[in-house]
Write a protein that holds these residues in place. Structure first.
Motif, PDB file in Angstrom:
ATOM      1  N   TYR A 120      55.994  62.342   0.408  1.00  0.00           N
ATOM      2  CA  TYR A 120      54.613  62.241  -0.072  1.00  0.00           C
ATOM      3  C   TYR A 120      54.548  62.313  -1.601  1.00  0.00           C
ATOM      4  CZ  TYR A 120      49.752  63.613  -0.911  1.00  0.00           C
ATOM      5  OH  TYR A 120      48.463  63.700  -1.385  1.00  0.00           O
ATOM      6  N   VAL A 121      55.359  63.164  -2.204  1.00  0.00           N
ATOM      7  CA  VAL A 121      55.339  63.259  -3.665  1.00  0.00           C
ATOM      8  C   VAL A 121      55.811  61.948  -4.293  1.00  0.00           C
ATOM      9  CG1 VAL A 121      57.659  64.275  -3.829  1.00  0.00           C
ATOM     10  CG2 VAL A 121      56.020  64.655  -5.659  1.00  0.00           C
ATOM     11  N   THR A 122      56.785  61.290  -3.686  1.00  0.00           N
ATOM     12  CA  THR A 122      57.229  59.980  -4.182  1.00  0.00           C
ATOM     13  C   THR A 122      56.119  58.953  -4.028  1.00  0.00           C
ATOM     14  OG1 THR A 122      59.510  60.499  -3.579  1.00  0.00           O
ATOM     15  CG2 THR A 122      58.987  58.184  -3.975  1.00  0.00           C
ATOM     16  N   GLY A 123      55.399  59.034  -2.918  1.00  0.00           N
ATOM     17  CA  GLY A 123      54.265  58.135  -2.717  1.00  0.00           C
ATOM     18  C   GLY A 123      53.224  58.296  -3.804  1.00  0.00           C
ATOM     19  N   ASN A 124      52.925  59.541  -4.173  1.00  0.00           N
ATOM     20  CA  ASN A 124      51.964  59.774  -5.258  1.00  0.00           C
ATOM     21  C   ASN A 124      52.465  59.215  -6.580  1.00  0.00           C
ATOM     22  OD1 ASN A 124      49.898  61.079  -3.829  1.00  0.00           O
ATOM     23  ND2 ASN A 124      50.965  63.043  -3.905  1.00  0.00           N
ATOM     24  N   ILE A 125      53.763  59.360  -6.837  1.00  0.00           N
ATOM     25  CA  ILE A 125      54.328  58.826  -8.084  1.00  0.00           C
ATOM     26  C   ILE A 125      54.255  57.293  -8.086  1.00  0.00           C
ATOM     27  CG2 ILE A 125      56.455  58.581  -9.432  1.00  0.00           C
ATOM     28  CD1 ILE A 125      57.189  61.437  -8.577  1.00  0.00           C
ATOM     29  N   LEU A 126      54.517  56.659  -6.940  1.00  0.00           N
ATOM     30  CA  LEU A 126      54.451  55.197  -6.861  1.00  0.00           C
ATOM     31  C   LEU A 126      53.029  54.700  -7.094  1.00  0.00           C
ATOM     32  CD1 LEU A 126      56.815  54.433  -3.826  1.00  0.00           C
ATOM     33  CD2 LEU A 126      57.277  54.076  -6.262  1.00  0.00           C
ATOM     34  N   PHE A 127      52.058  55.322  -6.440  1.00  0.00           N
ATOM     35  CA  PHE A 127      50.658  54.954  -6.687  1.00  0.00           C
ATOM     36  C   PHE A 127      50.273  55.295  -8.124  1.00  0.00           C
ATOM     37  CE2 PHE A 127      50.390  54.162  -2.276  1.00  0.00           C
ATOM     38  CZ  PHE A 127      49.170  53.560  -1.989  1.00  0.00           C
ATOM     39  N   GLY A 128      50.843  56.395  -8.632  1.00  0.00           N
ATOM     40  CA  GLY A 128      50.588  56.766 -10.020  1.00  0.00           C
ATOM     41  C   GLY A 128      51.114  55.731 -11.002  1.00  0.00           C
ATOM     42  N   PHE A 129      52.229  55.099 -10.668  1.00  0.00           N
ATOM     43  CA  PHE A 129      52.741  54.013 -11.513  1.00  0.00           C
ATOM     44  C   PHE A 129      51.692  52.909 -11.662  1.00  0.00           C
ATOM     45  CE2 PHE A 129      57.499  54.899 -10.415  1.00  0.00           C
ATOM     46  CZ  PHE A 129      57.528  55.896 -11.375  1.00  0.00           C
ATOM     47  N   LEU A 130      51.032  52.582 -10.554  1.00  0.00           N
ATOM     48  CA  LEU A 130      49.976  51.558 -10.612  1.00  0.00           C
ATOM     49  C   LEU A 130      48.826  52.036 -11.498  1.00  0.00           C
ATOM     50  CD1 LEU A 130      49.809  50.361  -6.884  1.00  0.00           C
ATOM     51  CD2 LEU A 130      50.964  49.266  -8.808  1.00  0.00           C
ATOM     52  N   GLY A 131      48.448  53.316 -11.338  1.00  0.00           N
ATOM     53  CA  GLY A 131      47.394  53.868 -12.190  1.00  0.00           C
ATOM     54  C   GLY A 131      47.766  53.793 -13.657  1.00  0.00           C
ATOM     55  N   PHE A 132      49.023  54.108 -13.982  1.00  0.00           N
ATOM     56  CA  PHE A 132      49.475  54.036 -15.375  1.00  0.00           C
ATOM     57  C   PHE A 132      49.418  52.600 -15.892  1.00  0.00           C
ATOM     58  CE2 PHE A 132      52.958  52.854 -18.216  1.00  0.00           C
ATOM     59  CZ  PHE A 132      52.558  53.539 -19.348  1.00  0.00           C
ATOM     60  N   ILE A 133      49.820  51.630 -15.083  1.00  0.00           N
ATOM     61  CA  ILE A 133      49.765  50.221 -15.504  1.00  0.00           C
ATOM     62  C   ILE A 133      48.333  49.837 -15.850  1.00  0.00           C
ATOM     63  CG2 ILE A 133      50.080  47.834 -14.721  1.00  0.00           C
ATOM     64  CD1 ILE A 133      52.475  48.857 -13.071  1.00  0.00           C
ATOM     65  N   GLY A 134      47.359  50.346 -15.058  1.00  0.00           N
ATOM     66  CA  GLY A 134      45.956  50.099 -15.381  1.00  0.00           C
ATOM     67  C   GLY A 134      45.578  50.698 -16.722  1.00  0.00           C
ATOM     68  N   ILE A 135      46.015  51.926 -16.980  1.00  0.00           N
ATOM     69  CA  ILE A 135      45.758  52.571 -18.271  1.00  0.00           C
ATOM     70  C   ILE A 135      46.401  51.771 -19.398  1.00  0.00           C
ATOM     71  CG2 ILE A 135      46.285  54.629 -19.651  1.00  0.00           C
ATOM     72  CD1 ILE A 135      46.025  56.256 -17.043  1.00  0.00           C
ATOM     73  N   ARG A 136      47.604  51.270 -19.158  1.00  0.00           N
ATOM     74  CA  ARG A 136      48.307  50.493 -20.185  1.00  0.00           C
ATOM     75  C   ARG A 136      47.569  49.201 -20.518  1.00  0.00           C
ATOM     76  NH1 ARG A 136      54.423  48.918 -18.954  1.00  0.00           N
ATOM     77  NH2 ARG A 136      53.426  47.460 -17.516  1.00  0.00           N
ATOM     78  N   TYR A 137      47.020  48.529 -19.529  1.00  0.00           N
ATOM     79  CA  TYR A 137      46.244  47.312 -19.793  1.00  0.00           C
ATOM     80  C   TYR A 137      45.097  47.609 -20.752  1.00  0.00           C
ATOM     81  CZ  TYR A 137      48.465  44.570 -16.031  1.00  0.00           C
ATOM     82  OH  TYR A 137      49.343  43.872 -15.238  1.00  0.00           O
ATOM     83  N   ILE A 138      44.372  48.685 -20.474  1.00  0.00           N
ATOM     84  CA  ILE A 138      43.220  49.031 -21.310  1.00  0.00           C
ATOM     85  C   ILE A 138      43.684  49.469 -22.699  1.00  0.00           C
ATOM     86  CG2 ILE A 138      41.155  50.456 -21.478  1.00  0.00           C
ATOM     87  CD1 ILE A 138      41.339  50.869 -18.426  1.00  0.00           C
ATOM     88  N   PHE A 139      44.726  50.270 -22.756  1.00  0.00           N
ATOM     89  CA  PHE A 139      45.277  50.763 -24.024  1.00  0.00           C
ATOM     90  C   PHE A 139      45.655  49.591 -24.930  1.00  0.00           C
ATOM     91  CE2 PHE A 139      48.594  52.170 -26.858  1.00  0.00           C
ATOM     92  CZ  PHE A 139      48.303  53.498 -27.157  1.00  0.00           C
ATOM     93  N   VAL A 140      46.359  48.625 -24.384  1.00  0.00           N
ATOM     94  CA  VAL A 140      46.833  47.475 -25.162  1.00  0.00           C
ATOM     95  C   VAL A 140      45.652  46.670 -25.699  1.00  0.00           C
ATOM     96  CG1 VAL A 140      47.980  45.239 -24.936  1.00  0.00           C
ATOM     97  CG2 VAL A 140      49.097  47.287 -24.072  1.00  0.00           C
ATOM     98  N   MET A 141      44.621  46.466 -24.872  1.00  0.00           N
ATOM     99  CA  MET A 141      43.463  45.686 -25.328  1.00  0.00           C
ATOM    100  C   MET A 141      42.698  46.407 -26.419  1.00  0.00           C
ATOM    101  SD  MET A 141      41.956  43.743 -21.930  1.00  0.00           S
ATOM    102  CE  MET A 141      41.800  45.194 -20.889  1.00  0.00           C
TER     103      MET A 141
END
Length: 412
Positions: A105-126
């Motif tokens: 389950y903790v790995t699952g949270n980290i994997l979904f968290g990777f997607l959340g971080f990618i979303g943050i990165r898109y906004i950060f870059v713009m």
């Protein structure tokens, strides 16, 4: 061992793509470092999210461990058995890593968290690429400070709809900013948002279409085509959205009745952080949705940290009128226009139905960042104009002094 390999490979891939995106968009090295800091900061929140859910409960465990009893699967259970929108879609996404690969389950949270971080990165870059200036509050620069806000990371760091929607909306708006080249990315992002929360998918379509149609740089025939495409897409999605919301039809009356029933359920005494909004006026409902919990509402440390963020939202919102100009709206990046046009109707809908502050924090996390950036851009744009006027004035007086000096030389 497999869990550790998956996590390490994911982190290495994201560190590498951080550098690639920073170079592609010409982002200074100090901000590239912040992308790396934000990645590990977000991984920390995935671990914190795991601890929080294990101790205080939540739907997230049910998704990963397939304990969501409201989803009944008949016959042989396969991956395809979970295909569908909303809860079933999250179970479908979890099936391979949780059931077949046996990841924790903790790995699952980290994997979904990777997607959340990618979303943050898109906004950060713009923001780094498109904002004309920075702004300080209490001598602290808003960029990149706002990207370290707790709610931005916490709700997008674990298994569930929140991480998928946040990532999908950010990706969609990133694609929209350069839609001529990234339109196909926008379609993929829209698919994930719609499958996780159909009503958010519809809101995105409308917001994007309206933002493009209001843009001064778009040719009239393209605006007409975009408007027709949005109308057709909305029409075909109405049925499935109404089904998801458990409405017989999408009408003002049925949605109002649904909102009132939801508000009553969420404001019962047995629900933590409940607020009875049924007697609130519309301005108070909007204020509650936008700026609460505040310090007097804080029922746990997450709500306490959220109070600081909400106080900043409230402070920045006071600058909207002062910095609102037609030029600022005209020159505003397309992703903020679309984000705000999506944010407004979603906020008006949720403010009538969400009377639990914990749920409010979750739901507004998908779009509140665009409201913050809207306020931030207005202030930064106005700051840039004042700076340009000051430089023009300096050039004027410098030129004047040169002319006076020349006249004195001629007279001599």
């Amino acid at each position: 061992m497999l869990d550790l390999i998956v996590v390490i490979l994911g982190i290495l891939a994201l560190v590498n793509t951080n550098s690639t995106m920073a170079k592609k968009f010409g982002i200074p090295y100090k901000y590239e470092l912040h992308l790396h800091y934000l990645l590990f900061y977000h991984v920390f929140f995935s671990l914190f999210f795991t601890w929080y859910i294990l101790n205080f409960g939540g739907d997230s465990q049910g998704y990963w461990r397939f304990g969501m009893q409201q989803v009944l699967v008949k016959g042989d259970i396969t991956w395809g058995s979970y295909w569908g929108t909303s809860t079933t879609f999250i179970l479908w996404l979890c099936y391979v890593p949780a059931k077949l690969m046996g990841l924790s389950y903790v790995t699952g949270n980290i994997l979904f968290g990777f997607l959340g971080f990618i979303g943050i990165r898109y906004i950060f870059v713009m923001v780094a690429d498109l904002f004309p200036a920075n702004h300080k509050v209490l001598n602290i620069p808003l960029f990149p400070t706002v990207f370290y806000f707790l709610n931005l990371h916490f709700w997008s760091a674990g298994v569930g709809k929140d991480a998928i929607c946040f990532w999908g909306i950010a990706w969609f708006l990133f694609a929209l900013q350069n839609y001529q080249k990234r339109w196909w990315q926008g379609l993929i992002a829209l698919f994930f948002v719609y499958m996780a929360r159909p009503h958010m998918g519809q809101a995105l379509i409308g917001g994007a279409a309206l933002a493009i149609m209001l843009g001064s740089e778009i040719k009239i025939h393209f605006k007409i085509a975009m408007g027709l495409a949005a109308l057709v897409g909305t029409y075909f999605l109405l049925g499935s959205t109404a089904e998801f919301l458990e409405l017989e039809e999408l009408s003002i009356e049925s949605m109002t009745a649904k909102s009132e029933m939801t508000a009553r359920n969420l404001s019962r005494g047995r629900v933590g952080s409940a607020v009875d909004i049924s007697s609130y006026s519309w301005p108070m409902k909007l204020f509650t949705y936008m700026f609460r919990p505040l310090f007097f509402d804080a029922h746990n440390f997450v709500a306490l940290f959220s109070s600081f963020e909400n106080l900043l939202y409230l402070w920045l919102s006071l600058f909207i009128y002062r910095n609102w100009t037609p030029e600022a709206i005209r020159d505003m990046p397309l992703f903020i226009k679309a984000g705000m046009i999506t944010f407004i109707p979603v906020s008006l809908a949720f403010m009538n139905s969400l009377s639990n502050l914990g749920v409010v924090m979750r739901m507004k996390n998908m779009t509140i960042i665009y409201f913050l950036l809207f306020c931030f851009f207005l202030i930064a744009y106005n700051k840039k104009l004042r700076f340009e006027k000051l430089k023009e004035k300096i050039r004027y007086y410098k030129r004047r002094e040169e002319i006076i000096a020349k006249k004195k030389e001629s007279a001599a």
